[in-house]
Design an enzyme around this catalytic site. Structure first.
Site, short mmCIF file in Angstrom:
data_model
loop_
_atom_site.label_atom_id
_atom_site.label_comp_id
_atom_site.label_asym_id
_atom_site.label_seq_id
_atom_site.Cartn_x
_atom_site.Cartn_y
_atom_site.Cartn_z
N ASP A 1 -8.60 -5.39 -5.20
CA ASP A 1 -8.47 -4.25 -4.61
C ASP A 1 -8.70 -2.90 -5.38
O ASP A 1 -8.26 -3.02 -6.56
CB ASP A 1 -6.75 -4.22 -4.01
CG ASP A 1 -6.48 -2.85 -3.53
OD1 ASP A 1 -7.45 -2.63 -2.40
OD2 ASP A 1 -5.54 -2.43 -3.68
N HIS B 1 -6.70 -6.38 -1.16
CA HIS B 1 -5.79 -5.21 -0.86
C HIS B 1 -4.64 -6.21 0.04
O HIS B 1 -3.34 -6.09 -0.34
CB HIS B 1 -5.85 -4.18 -0.05
CG HIS B 1 -5.07 -3.13 0.17
ND1 HIS B 1 -4.84 -2.23 -0.83
CD2 HIS B 1 -4.44 -2.66 1.34
CE1 HIS B 1 -3.76 -1.34 -0.27
NE2 HIS B 1 -3.65 -1.53 0.94
N SER C 1 0.81 -1.08 -0.10
CA SER C 1 -0.08 -0.06 0.02
C SER C 1 0.74 1.25 -0.12
O SER C 1 1.44 1.34 -1.10
CB SER C 1 -0.90 0.09 1.21
OG SER C 1 -1.98 1.00 0.97
#
Length: 471
Positions: free
Chosen positions: A388, A445, A195
């Site tokens: 995601d 994610h 991320s």
């Protein structure tokens, strides 16, 4: 983890960092009791940093004979960074060392430990963790950290307000860790994150390589960087929200009219401000670009689309997976005492995030730093779960195709081909020299939660200083 937005939920050199105590002439080891917890203490003479840790708590890793250490490193004046280290389950005396930290900015590395790749995991409804068969410490000695200060179990003064200012403290931690545990200094070292790690990873590795080149501290034998569902470059990735929301393999979020309107908003409003940020690099311009792009792209899609989890487009906003059971577990005073934690756990607190937002750090591109790292010859893995939304795989793919390194043209010219795990197709990928890109099917994610067997395979391959391959 990358925050959707706050409404919804140049670095100093190492030797200029403030330290908790004056430099000593020799490293010192001792024991100390704090709040009923007995810590081993290591005072690092070179940096003035102190490590206080407990040994073999029996928490999370229950494999017989596998050692673990957890506690704090002082990386500055009242700056206490929490770490949790697990030996490799196999051949720990020769296994490489890898560091894991999460994104945010301002999310705990224990998310990765308990929800993705650590020695234990929770299932829905479980009060206690169970063994993770596909833990990354099957292969490597694993070091998890909560950074910056104020995140997870880390506490104290937080002066970090950007990716660049965070890097020296992570290097400081690694230097003191090497001094306290010198048996790991010569090992191959890998950095893995996700991320906002698309910012952190390239800059932290670049900073480590810069210190290596300057001959500062203990040489870090860094060989690999892995980033899943990363946030690298807003100009590329703000745009990717629009086609992904319109046409993906799971759920259409916007219609053609909304798609066209969003494309105009990107061109007329978001893009000019992002380019102004890149030109001036000022906090004002970058902060403004972040706010404008959120308003005209991100929030517009949130408002237009049916309810969805930005971290897994297949699910609603109240998605129970990955399970959050570990939060209650870490709130148990007995567990905190066992691992040497001295404060209340905060998964992704607002305070550290707000500091980054005020400098517009999210809008700043780290594509150039990523190009430097790939060009240096490290094995670099860019991978992404394809369910995601917040750091979606097409945006990651577009980033990978423009990384500036000697193999760029050849890499960009290749098509994706099936990636298999023991003969079963689990994604699609391509490689060129030391760079690999992997799209992971049926994963949100937190890729390692959804596809743990694949995740361990690509981790091992990347740590082996090679491009990934099917099995």
């Amino acid at each position: 983890m990358r925050y959707p937005h706050a409404a919804l939920f140049a670095a100093a050199s190492f030797f200029s960092l403030s330290v908790a105590a004056p430099f000593a002439s020799h490293n010192k080891r001792s024991l100390v009791e704090r709040e009923g917890i007995i810590y081993d203490v290591f005072e690092h003479a070179v940096t003035g940093s102190t490590i206080e840790y407990v040994k073999d708590s029996g928490i999370c890793e229950t494999t017989a004979g596998v050692r673990q250490y957890s506690g704090y490193l002082s990386v500055g004046d009242n700056m206490n960074m929490f770490f949790w280290f697990f030996e490799a389950r196999q051949n720990p005396s020769n296994a490489p060392l890898a560091m894991w930290f999460n994104g945010g900015p301002g999310c705990s590395g224990l998310i990765g430990l308990f929800q993705e790749n650590g020695p234990c995991k929770f299932e829905l409804g479980n009060t206690f963790p169970m063994n993770n068969t596909f833990s990354f410490n099957n292969y490597a000695n694993m070091l998890y950290i909560d950074q910056p200060i104020g995140v997870g179990f880390s506490y104290g003064n937080n002066t970090v307000n950007s990716t660049v200012t965070a890097a020296p403290y992570v290097w400081n931690l690694l230097q003191a860790f090497y001094a306290a545990f010198p048996e790991y200094t010569s090992r191959d070292f890998g950095m893995f994150t996700e991320s906002y790690g698309g910012h952190f990873g390239p800059e932290f590795v670049r900073y480590i390589q810069e210190q290596n080149a300057a001959g500062k501290g203990e040489h870090v034998n860094i060989v690999a960087l892995g980033i899943n569902n990363g946030w690298y470059d807003s100009e590329i990735q703000e745009l990717s929200y629009i086609p992904y929301s319109y046409n993906n393999t799971y759920k259409q979020l916007i219609d053609k009219k909304q798609y066209d309107e969003l494309m105009l908003s990107y061109t007329d409003d978001c893009l000019p401000d992002l380019r102004r940020c890149q030109g001036s690099a000022s906090d004002l311009d970058c902060g403004n670009a972040d706010r404008v792009c959120y308003a005209v792209i991100d929030n517009t899609i949130y408002q237009a689309a049916p309810s969805f989890d930005v971290y897994d487009i297949r699910a609603a906003v109240d998605n129970p997976e990955p399970p959050k059971n570990y939060l209650d577990y870490l709130d148990d005073p007995a567990i905190k005492k066992a691992i040497g934690a001295r404060t209340t756990y905060q998964e992704c607190p607002d305070g550290p995030f707000d500091k980054f937002q005020r400098t517009g750090d999210g809008a700043r591109s780290f594509l150039a730093q990523l190009g430097e790292v790939v060009s240096s010859g490290l094995s670099v893995l860019i991978w992404a779960g394809d369910a995601d939304w917040i750091c979606n795989w097409p945006g990651n793919y577009d980033v990978a195709n423009v990384i500036n390194y000697p193999g760029r043209s050849a890499f960009a010219g290749k098509d994706l081909v099936p990636y298999t795990v023991n003969g079963v197709e689990r994604g699609e990928f391509k490689t060129q020299d030391n760079l690999s890109f992997l799209r992971v099917y049926e994963a949100g994610h937190l890729v390692m939660y959804y596809q743990p067997e694949l995740a361990l395979q690509v981790f091992k391959q990347t740590m082996s200083k090679a491009a990934i391959t099917s099995t």
